[in-house]
Motif scaffolding. Structure first.
Motif, PDB file in Angstrom:
ATOM      1  N   PRO A  29     -68.709 -26.264  -1.761  1.00  0.00           N
ATOM      2  CA  PRO A  29     -67.610 -27.070  -2.216  1.00  0.00           C
ATOM      3  C   PRO A  29     -67.434 -26.774  -3.716  1.00  0.00           C
ATOM      4  CG  PRO A  29     -69.147 -28.262  -0.695  1.00  0.00           C
ATOM      5  CD  PRO A  29     -69.854 -26.871  -0.947  1.00  0.00           C
ATOM      6  N   VAL A  30     -68.134 -26.445  -4.509  1.00  0.00           N
ATOM      7  CA  VAL A  30     -67.940 -26.384  -6.124  1.00  0.00           C
ATOM      8  C   VAL A  30     -67.092 -25.204  -6.266  1.00  0.00           C
ATOM      9  CG1 VAL A  30     -68.740 -25.728  -8.269  1.00  0.00           C
ATOM     10  CG2 VAL A  30     -70.225 -27.223  -6.614  1.00  0.00           C
ATOM     11  N   ALA A  31     -67.325 -24.098  -5.342  1.00  0.00           N
ATOM     12  CA  ALA A  31     -66.385 -22.785  -5.632  1.00  0.00           C
ATOM     13  C   ALA A  31     -64.856 -23.136  -4.852  1.00  0.00           C
ATOM     14  CB  ALA A  31     -66.973 -21.747  -4.738  1.00  0.00           C
ATOM     15  N   TRP A  32     -64.972 -23.746  -3.828  1.00  0.00           N
ATOM     16  CA  TRP A  32     -63.800 -24.508  -3.191  1.00  0.00           C
ATOM     17  C   TRP A  32     -63.142 -25.234  -4.239  1.00  0.00           C
ATOM     18  CZ3 TRP A  32     -66.635 -26.077   1.843  1.00  0.00           C
ATOM     19  CH2 TRP A  32     -67.145 -24.853   2.320  1.00  0.00           C
ATOM     20  N   GLY A  33     -63.626 -26.266  -4.778  1.00  0.00           N
ATOM     21  CA  GLY A  33     -62.872 -26.970  -5.785  1.00  0.00           C
ATOM     22  C   GLY A  33     -62.266 -25.946  -7.294  1.00  0.00           C
ATOM     23  N   ALA A  34     -63.090 -25.236  -7.485  1.00  0.00           N
ATOM     24  CA  ALA A  34     -62.662 -24.069  -8.580  1.00  0.00           C
ATOM     25  C   ALA A  34     -61.433 -23.590  -8.140  1.00  0.00           C
ATOM     26  CB  ALA A  34     -63.835 -23.502  -8.902  1.00  0.00           C
ATOM     27  N   LEU A  35     -61.178 -23.121  -6.868  1.00  0.00           N
ATOM     28  CA  LEU A  35     -60.123 -22.371  -6.090  1.00  0.00           C
ATOM     29  C   LEU A  35     -59.053 -23.390  -6.246  1.00  0.00           C
ATOM     30  CD1 LEU A  35     -58.940 -20.150  -4.788  1.00  0.00           C
ATOM     31  CD2 LEU A  35     -59.537 -21.345  -2.595  1.00  0.00           C
ATOM     32  N   VAL A  36     -59.195 -24.653  -5.944  1.00  0.00           N
ATOM     33  CA  VAL A  36     -57.980 -25.782  -6.012  1.00  0.00           C
ATOM     34  C   VAL A  36     -57.431 -25.869  -7.369  1.00  0.00           C
ATOM     35  CG1 VAL A  36     -57.559 -28.058  -5.730  1.00  0.00           C
ATOM     36  CG2 VAL A  36     -58.957 -26.934  -3.958  1.00  0.00           C
ATOM     37  N   LEU A  37     -58.203 -25.703  -8.320  1.00  0.00           N
ATOM     38  CA  LEU A  37     -57.758 -26.006  -9.749  1.00  0.00           C
ATOM     39  C   LEU A  37     -57.150 -24.630 -10.271  1.00  0.00           C
ATOM     40  CD1 LEU A  37     -60.823 -27.866 -11.392  1.00  0.00           C
ATOM     41  CD2 LEU A  37     -58.811 -28.961 -10.597  1.00  0.00           C
ATOM     42  N   ILE A  38     -57.889 -23.548  -9.940  1.00  0.00           N
ATOM     43  CA  ILE A  38     -57.144 -22.121 -10.086  1.00  0.00           C
ATOM     44  C   ILE A  38     -55.880 -22.173  -9.615  1.00  0.00           C
ATOM     45  CG2 ILE A  38     -57.418 -19.695  -9.880  1.00  0.00           C
ATOM     46  CD1 ILE A  38     -60.454 -20.264 -10.419  1.00  0.00           C
ATOM     47  N   ILE A  39     -55.658 -22.442  -8.310  1.00  0.00           N
ATOM     48  CA  ILE A  39     -54.229 -22.053  -7.508  1.00  0.00           C
ATOM     49  C   ILE A  39     -53.552 -23.174  -8.180  1.00  0.00           C
ATOM     50  CG2 ILE A  39     -53.084 -22.347  -5.267  1.00  0.00           C
ATOM     51  CD1 ILE A  39     -54.918 -19.729  -5.802  1.00  0.00           C
ATOM     52  N   GLY A  40     -53.874 -24.392  -8.154  1.00  0.00           N
ATOM     53  CA  GLY A  40     -52.647 -25.430  -8.617  1.00  0.00           C
ATOM     54  C   GLY A  40     -52.547 -24.904 -10.076  1.00  0.00           C
ATOM     55  N   ARG A  41     -53.154 -24.535 -10.967  1.00  0.00           N
ATOM     56  CA  ARG A  41     -52.623 -24.197 -12.470  1.00  0.00           C
ATOM     57  C   ARG A  41     -51.930 -22.874 -12.477  1.00  0.00           C
ATOM     58  NH1 ARG A  41     -52.189 -28.896 -14.593  1.00  0.00           N
ATOM     59  NH2 ARG A  41     -53.953 -29.836 -15.104  1.00  0.00           N
ATOM     60  N   SER A  42     -52.326 -22.022 -11.598  1.00  0.00           N
ATOM     61  CA  SER A  42     -51.776 -20.640 -11.624  1.00  0.00           C
ATOM     62  C   SER A  42     -50.557 -20.723 -11.024  1.00  0.00           C
ATOM     63  CB  SER A  42     -52.547 -19.634 -10.893  1.00  0.00           C
ATOM     64  OG  SER A  42     -52.584 -19.990  -9.610  1.00  0.00           O
ATOM     65  N   ILE A  43     -50.050 -21.418 -10.311  1.00  0.00           N
ATOM     66  CA  ILE A  43     -48.550 -21.652  -9.792  1.00  0.00           C
ATOM     67  C   ILE A  43     -47.704 -22.628 -10.300  1.00  0.00           C
ATOM     68  CG2 ILE A  43     -49.418 -21.017  -7.393  1.00  0.00           C
ATOM     69  CD1 ILE A  43     -48.889 -23.860  -6.443  1.00  0.00           C
ATOM     70  N   GLY A  44     -48.313 -23.446 -11.122  1.00  0.00           N
ATOM     71  CA  GLY A  44     -47.614 -24.271 -12.349  1.00  0.00           C
ATOM     72  C   GLY A  44     -47.634 -25.611 -12.022  1.00  0.00           C
ATOM     73  N   VAL A  45     -48.487 -26.248 -11.076  1.00  0.00           N
ATOM     74  CA  VAL A  45     -48.744 -27.648 -10.809  1.00  0.00           C
ATOM     75  C   VAL A  45     -48.661 -28.394 -12.186  1.00  0.00           C
ATOM     76  CG1 VAL A  45     -49.662 -29.582  -9.585  1.00  0.00           C
ATOM     77  CG2 VAL A  45     -49.496 -27.351  -8.425  1.00  0.00           C
ATOM     78  N   THR A  46     -47.622 -29.241 -12.384  1.00  0.00           N
ATOM     79  CA  THR A  46     -47.528 -29.908 -13.722  1.00  0.00           C
ATOM     80  C   THR A  46     -48.370 -31.116 -13.819  1.00  0.00           C
ATOM     81  OG1 THR A  46     -45.221 -30.962 -13.103  1.00  0.00           O
ATOM     82  CG2 THR A  46     -45.296 -28.882 -14.209  1.00  0.00           C
ATOM     83  N   ALA A  47     -48.491 -31.997 -12.733  1.00  0.00           N
ATOM     84  CA  ALA A  47     -49.328 -33.162 -12.832  1.00  0.00           C
ATOM     85  C   ALA A  47     -50.755 -32.853 -13.082  1.00  0.00           C
ATOM     86  CB  ALA A  47     -49.317 -34.067 -11.533  1.00  0.00           C
ATOM     87  N   PRO A  48     -51.605 -33.910 -13.911  1.00  0.00           N
ATOM     88  CA  PRO A  48     -52.614 -33.948 -14.123  1.00  0.00           C
ATOM     89  C   PRO A  48     -53.751 -33.651 -13.063  1.00  0.00           C
ATOM     90  CG  PRO A  48     -51.709 -35.804 -15.496  1.00  0.00           C
ATOM     91  CD  PRO A  48     -50.751 -35.095 -14.299  1.00  0.00           C
ATOM     92  N   ALA A  49     -54.681 -32.887 -13.110  1.00  0.00           N
ATOM     93  CA  ALA A  49     -55.594 -32.443 -11.872  1.00  0.00           C
ATOM     94  C   ALA A  49     -56.118 -33.918 -11.671  1.00  0.00           C
ATOM     95  CB  ALA A  49     -56.384 -31.362 -12.052  1.00  0.00           C
ATOM     96  N   PRO A  50     -56.320 -34.281 -10.253  1.00  0.00           N
ATOM     97  CA  PRO A  50     -57.272 -35.579 -10.118  1.00  0.00           C
ATOM     98  C   PRO A  50     -58.576 -35.206  -9.879  1.00  0.00           C
ATOM     99  CG  PRO A  50     -56.317 -34.483  -8.207  1.00  0.00           C
ATOM    100  CD  PRO A  50     -55.569 -33.599  -9.403  1.00  0.00           C
ATOM    101  N   ALA A  51     -59.339 -34.905 -11.078  1.00  0.00           N
ATOM    102  CA  ALA A  51     -60.702 -34.461 -11.187  1.00  0.00           C
ATOM    103  C   ALA A  51     -61.760 -35.396 -10.573  1.00  0.00           C
ATOM    104  CB  ALA A  51     -61.204 -34.361 -12.579  1.00  0.00           C
TER     105      ALA A  51
END
Length: 255
Positions: free
Chosen positions: A123-145
């Motif tokens: 799940p840590v790797a999946w969570g990192a993927l979510v953050l990477i994908i979100g930032r790489s495509i330009g999701v502007t809202a703050p990440a819900p850490a």
């Protein structure tokens, strides 16, 4: 079980895992969930919601991750448990390990520790993927850490519970078709658990996936849901106690 015997038993389990190529099944689980998460999010319009101020893009990614796990984990965890246990049935491993001091129940507990150590970091790797994908495509809202961390912890807990149930099922029967069929049924239970009544989601490890749905639609709006971390932690404690009790019975009788 003494510390030296525990270490030796775990080493034996890791040796079996290498021989059985459990690492390939684990890699399929890790990468399969990652691929399903990305594909589902993209097909659900993630690109069109990059600039939404309410964090719709992050919610969509987290929902996609949850859906990917419910589709892939039940069966692949069943395969991992079945392969790790089947060798004991086919090679008279229960008897030989008992003669060496590792009774069937202790061996099952060692298998859960060995396989659990393999799947728990996923799940840590999946969570990192979510953050990477979100930032790489330009999701502007703050990440819900905080919410993402809660989801990842809950996914790890439920995956371990499913793994434990599958190990017990595989240990109780020599024919592994039954445990694998249970894994297939687990896909249905986990997929439809989010539309079950809340009380029904507490009835099995597979329906517990319905307790950790990160968001759901209320009309056209994707709304955050409670991850039930406290309730899930209580269930994990009960499930762990049941696993110990059942494997203790294995210690007193031949599987």
């Amino acid at each position: 079980m003494t510390t030296s015997m525990t270490v030796r038993t775990l080493r034996n389990e890791y040796a079996k895992m290498r021989h059985l190529r459990i690492d390939l099944v684990a890699a399929l689980l890790l990468l399969g969930v990652a691929a399903l998460t990305v594909l589902t999010a993209m097909n659900s319009g993630l690109i069109d919601h990059r600039a939404d101020a309410d964090g719709y893009g992050w919610k969509l990614l987290m929902v996609s991750l949850h859906g990917a796990v419910t589709l892939a984990a039940p069966l692949l965890l069943a395969v991992m448990a079945s392969r790790q246990v089947e060798i004991e049935h086919s090679g008279h491993g229960w008897v030989s390990t008992s003669m060496a001091g590792a009774t069937p129940g202790r061996l099952c507990r060692a298998k859960l520790l060995a396989l659990g150590a393999l799947i728990s970091p996923m799940p840590v790797a999946w969570g990192a993927l979510v953050l990477i994908i979100g930032r790489s495509i330009g999701v502007t809202a703050p990440a819900p850490a905080e919410r993402l961390c809660c989801q990842l912890i809950c996914l790890a807990i439920v995956n371990l519970a499913v793994l434990g149930a599958q190990l017990l099922a595989s240990a109780r029967t020599e024919n592994q078709l039954g445990p694998l069929a249970l894994g297939l049924a687990g896909i249905l239970l986990s997929t439809f658990s989010q539309v079950m009544p809340l009380w029904a989601r507490f009835l099995s490890p597979w329906t517990a996936y319905g307790l950790i749905v990160p968001a759901d639609f209320v009309g056209p709006t994707l709304v955050d849901l409670d991850c039930h971390l406290v309730n899930l932690s209580v269930l994990a404690g009960i499930g762990g106690a049941l696993f110990l009790a059942i494997t203790a019975r294995f210690d007193r009788r031949e599987i």
